[in-house]
Design a protein around this motif. Structure first.
Motif, mmCIF file in Angstrom:
data_model
loop_
_atom_site.group_PDB
_atom_site.id
_atom_site.type_symbol
_atom_site.label_atom_id
_atom_site.label_comp_id
_atom_site.label_asym_id
_atom_site.label_seq_id
_atom_site.Cartn_x
_atom_site.Cartn_y
_atom_site.Cartn_z
ATOM 1 N N LYS A 42 3.063 -0.451 -2.425
ATOM 2 C CA LYS A 42 3.431 0.954 -2.260
ATOM 3 C C LYS A 42 4.911 1.140 -1.935
ATOM 4 O O LYS A 42 5.437 2.229 -2.086
ATOM 5 N N ASN A 69 -1.523 -1.857 -10.044
ATOM 6 C CA ASN A 69 -2.041 -0.600 -9.495
ATOM 7 C C ASN A 69 -1.013 0.521 -9.643
ATOM 8 O O ASN A 69 0.187 0.308 -9.423
ATOM 9 N N ASP A 70 -1.458 1.684 -10.019
ATOM 10 C CA ASP A 70 -0.666 2.936 -10.028
ATOM 11 C C ASP A 70 0.434 3.036 -11.089
ATOM 12 O O ASP A 70 0.574 4.073 -11.715
ATOM 13 N N GLY A 86 -5.665 6.120 -10.204
ATOM 14 C CA GLY A 86 -6.579 6.982 -9.449
ATOM 15 C C GLY A 86 -6.661 8.337 -10.117
ATOM 16 O O GLY A 86 -5.993 8.587 -11.119
ATOM 17 N N ASP A 89 -3.179 9.944 -10.101
ATOM 18 C CA ASP A 89 -2.046 9.229 -10.704
ATOM 19 C C ASP A 89 -1.786 9.724 -12.128
ATOM 20 O O ASP A 89 -2.358 10.712 -12.563
#
Ligand code: TZP
Ligand code: MG
Length: 210
Positions: A42, A69-70, A86, A89
């Motif tokens: 993150k 991720n993301d 997600g 996103d």
């Protein structure tokens, strides 16, 4: 079972819960039998993430599926095997435009979101959170394992269960029909990551080869 299938233990890196480097986490997870490795970060610049991901891609080559991720742009530039997004996103359609035929996983919280994500072309679904988790503060209300069963009845794509999964409840997750399971704190925060992953991976894969 083909090693590079969307089945088995799904490992997610965490730079806050572990004192071990990301590369060591991934090395240990692969040795423990993880089939999917997700890079979840993150607080790094895009350039740093791309650089780390290129290294992780090589570590995973031929051994595990590598997912970012993301960040669709990071997944693209590092030539990862895919991305996990997600509901808030980048949209699935946008991710698909950028990544073409690569793997796109989508987090879902109920049956409706699951059906829609499959219709929109998701390659797998992350069902979250199954149990209470302290690892993701905004994960929402735990669904319990019944949601895995309900979603498996409605979709064909593989389902990964996530959120609060540990040694005491993994059997119920497998029993409910999850194709993959992920446990972050129960693996990455342990001193012996390989051993922790191995124990989850054995349970899941032994159930799947039968
Ligand atoms: N997405 C949904 S719950 C979660 C993520 C990343 C955190 C899971 O962590 P833990 O430690 O396995 O509960
Ligand atoms: Mg996300």
């Amino acid at each position: 079972m083909d090693r590079l299938e969307l089945r088995g233990f799904y490992f997610i890196t965490d730079s806050e819960l572990s004192t071990t480097s990301i590369e060591e986490q991934v090395g240990a997870a692969i040795s423990g039998g993880a089939r999917v490795i997700q890079y979840r970060e993150k607080n790094k610049s895009k350039e740093d993430m791309v650089s780390v991901c290129k290294g992780l891609k090589s570590l995973c080559a031929g051994k595990a599926i590598f997912i970012v991720n993301d960040f669709v742009d990071v997944a693209f530039e590092a030539d990862a095997d895919g991305v996990h997004i997600g509901q808030e996103d980048t949209s699935l359609a946008e991710a698909r435009k950028i990544l073409g035929g690569k793997i796109i996983g989508v987090t879902v919280h109920d049956v409706d979101e699951a059906v829609k994500a499959e219709e929109d072309g998701a390659d797998y679904l992350g069902v979250s959170p199954i149990f209470h988790t302290d690892t993701k503060k905004d994960a929402g209300t735990p669904s319990g394992v019944k949601l895995i069963r309900d979603i498996k009845e409605k979709v064909k794509v593989p389902v990964v269960a996530i959120g609060g999964i540990n040694e005491s409840n993994i059997d119920s997750v497998i029993e409910a029909g999850a194709d993959m399971a992920c446990a972050i704190s129960a693996t990455v925060a342990k001193e012996d990551i390989k051993n922790a992953v191995e124990s989850f991976a054995e349970k899941i894969t032994s159930n799947q080869t039968s």
